[in-house]
Enzyme design. Structure first.
Site, PDB file in Angstrom:
ATOM      1  N   MET A 103      63.996  43.374  63.427  1.00 51.13           N
ATOM      2  CA  MET A 103      63.586  42.831  62.128  1.00 51.13           C
ATOM      3  C   MET A 103      62.998  43.935  61.260  1.00 51.13           C
ATOM      4  SD  MET A 103      62.433  38.951  62.743  1.00 51.13           S
ATOM      5  CE  MET A 103      60.819  39.267  63.368  1.00 51.13           C
ATOM      6  N   ALA A 134      60.785  47.436  60.085  1.00 55.06           N
ATOM      7  CA  ALA A 134      59.452  48.051  60.259  1.00 55.06           C
ATOM      8  C   ALA A 134      59.451  48.789  61.598  1.00 55.06           C
ATOM      9  CB  ALA A 134      58.335  47.015  60.171  1.00 55.06           C
ATOM     10  N   HIS A 184      59.277  51.157  64.751  1.00 53.64           N
ATOM     11  CA  HIS A 184      58.271  52.039  65.357  1.00 53.64           C
ATOM     12  C   HIS A 184      58.858  52.609  66.640  1.00 53.64           C
ATOM     13  CE1 HIS A 184      57.728  48.617  67.971  1.00 53.64           C
ATOM     14  NE2 HIS A 184      57.362  47.854  66.950  1.00 53.64           N
ATOM     15  N   HIS A 211      60.913  50.293  68.968  1.00 51.97           N
ATOM     16  CA  HIS A 211      62.316  50.135  68.561  1.00 51.97           C
ATOM     17  C   HIS A 211      63.101  51.404  68.879  1.00 51.97           C
ATOM     18  CE1 HIS A 211      60.248  47.408  65.513  1.00 51.97           C
ATOM     19  NE2 HIS A 211      61.097  46.576  66.089  1.00 51.97           N
ATOM     20  N   GLN A 271      63.412  31.994  62.590  1.00 48.24           N
ATOM     21  CA  GLN A 271      62.547  32.132  63.767  1.00 48.24           C
ATOM     22  C   GLN A 271      61.062  32.175  63.415  1.00 48.24           C
ATOM     23  OE1 GLN A 271      64.358  36.079  64.854  1.00 48.24           O
ATOM     24  NE2 GLN A 271      62.284  36.530  65.573  1.00 48.24           N
ATOM     25  N   GLN A 280      61.612  36.192  75.125  1.00 48.30           N
ATOM     26  CA  GLN A 280      62.831  36.318  74.313  1.00 48.30           C
ATOM     27  C   GLN A 280      63.986  36.885  75.150  1.00 48.30           C
ATOM     28  OE1 GLN A 280      62.999  37.651  70.018  1.00 48.30           O
ATOM     29  NE2 GLN A 280      63.467  39.592  70.997  1.00 48.30           N
TER      30      GLN A 280
END
Ligand code: AMP
Length: 280
Positions: free
Chosen positions: A31, A33, A35, A38, A62, A155
């Site tokens: 999603m 942003a 960092h 990721h 979500q 998840q």
């Protein structure tokens, strides 16, 4: 890195450029942003695949709270730099309407405790949205391997189940949780914490580690969790939602101290909801 802003652009790029590389295509859905958490997923995908598609889509279905969706950090310029440095080939940034083929909406999904307990209970409809968007992204990207972080442990279980049923050829690769130097699990939401908030939030990972240490010293899992619960509940400014031992495949409560057991936690600091977990 190539930036493709729609499913049509992605498809056209695939038609013109894949030439057999579709056999070795890795996918990292995010999603944004971005960092170092990721980046670690992208780096792993880049080591294991010829082509790495990184998607950025703040998926409205979500989010169970509108304010959370609206305040979700959006940092596209920096994301391009992080994704490229980590080895991404394509940055795919479709709109929700494009991916959903119209107004975004999510069908109800019931996989038992993995969709109804803990995160599923606290964030009603959250996993419906996750399943919908990952399913649609898988259809658009058609990867061989898709990379997910165990930061979002539940998840991973949900995506594995969905993928087994709907995309059995895609291998789900679960990747290590990345923390900062003080143990705080990296999260896009951390940027919304003040300096004091960050220090308070460090109690989350510290208490998880203490639970594990006490169990290693011979204490029963439940008793160890109870000690952490008491400590966290007494912390002013931190609101504990849950802390529990679970089987990370089924998300049923577990008091075992080996195998598939993890301690999972959700707590809010300065109105920011944070989750974390640790293997027992
Ligand atoms: P998000 O952008 O929050 O949807 O996350 C995209 C992917 O990055 C998910 O698979 C997350 O689990 C993963 N991720 C986020 N934070 C971390 C972290 N600290 N360590 C490892 N993976 C992470």
């Amino acid at each position: 890195m190539i930036i493709l802003k729609s499913t049509i652009e992605l498809n056209n790029w695939f038609i013109e450029n894949l030439n057999g590389l579709e056999e070795n295509l890795g996918f990292v859905p995010t999603m944004g942003a971005l960092h170092m958490g990721h980046a670690s997923l992208i780096e792993r995908a880049a080591r294991e695949c010829e082509i790495v598609v990184v998607s950025i889509l703040v998926n409205p279905t979500q989010f169970n709270e509108k304010a959370d969706l609206q305040s979700y950090p959006r940092t596209l310029e920096n994301d391009v730099i992080v994704a490229e440095k980590a080895g991404g080939t394509i940055l795919f940034t479709p709109t929700p309407e494009d991916i959903y083929g119209g107004t975004p909406s999510a069908e109800k999904v019931d996989y038992g405790p993995i969709t109804s307990a803990f995160e599923g209970l606290s964030r009603q409809g959250h996993f419906d949205g996750v399943v919908s968007v990952v399913d649609k992204l898988f259809m658009a990207v058609r990867p061989n391997r898709a990379y997910f972080g165990t930061k979002d442990l539940q998840q991973v279980a949900v995506v594995e189940r969905m993928s087994n049923e709907r995309h059995p050829k895609i291998q789900i690769v679960s990747c290590k949780l990345i923390r900062d130097e003080n143990g705080l699990a990296l999260s896009s939401r951390n940027t919304r914490l003040s300096d004091t908030g960050i220090i308070l939030a460090q109690n989350i990972s510290q208490e998880l580690q203490s639970v594990v240490d006490r169990v290693k010293d011979g204490l029963d899992v439940n008793d160890s969790v109870e000690i952490a619960k008491k400590k966290l509940k007494n912390l002013k400014g931190l609101e504990l939602e849950y802390i529990s031992g679970v089987n990370y495949k089924t998300f049923s409560i577990s008091t075992e101290n080996h195998g598939r057991s993890h301690i999972i936690i959700a707590a809010s600091v300065e109105g920011i909801r944070l989750i974390d977990n640790i293997e027992l």
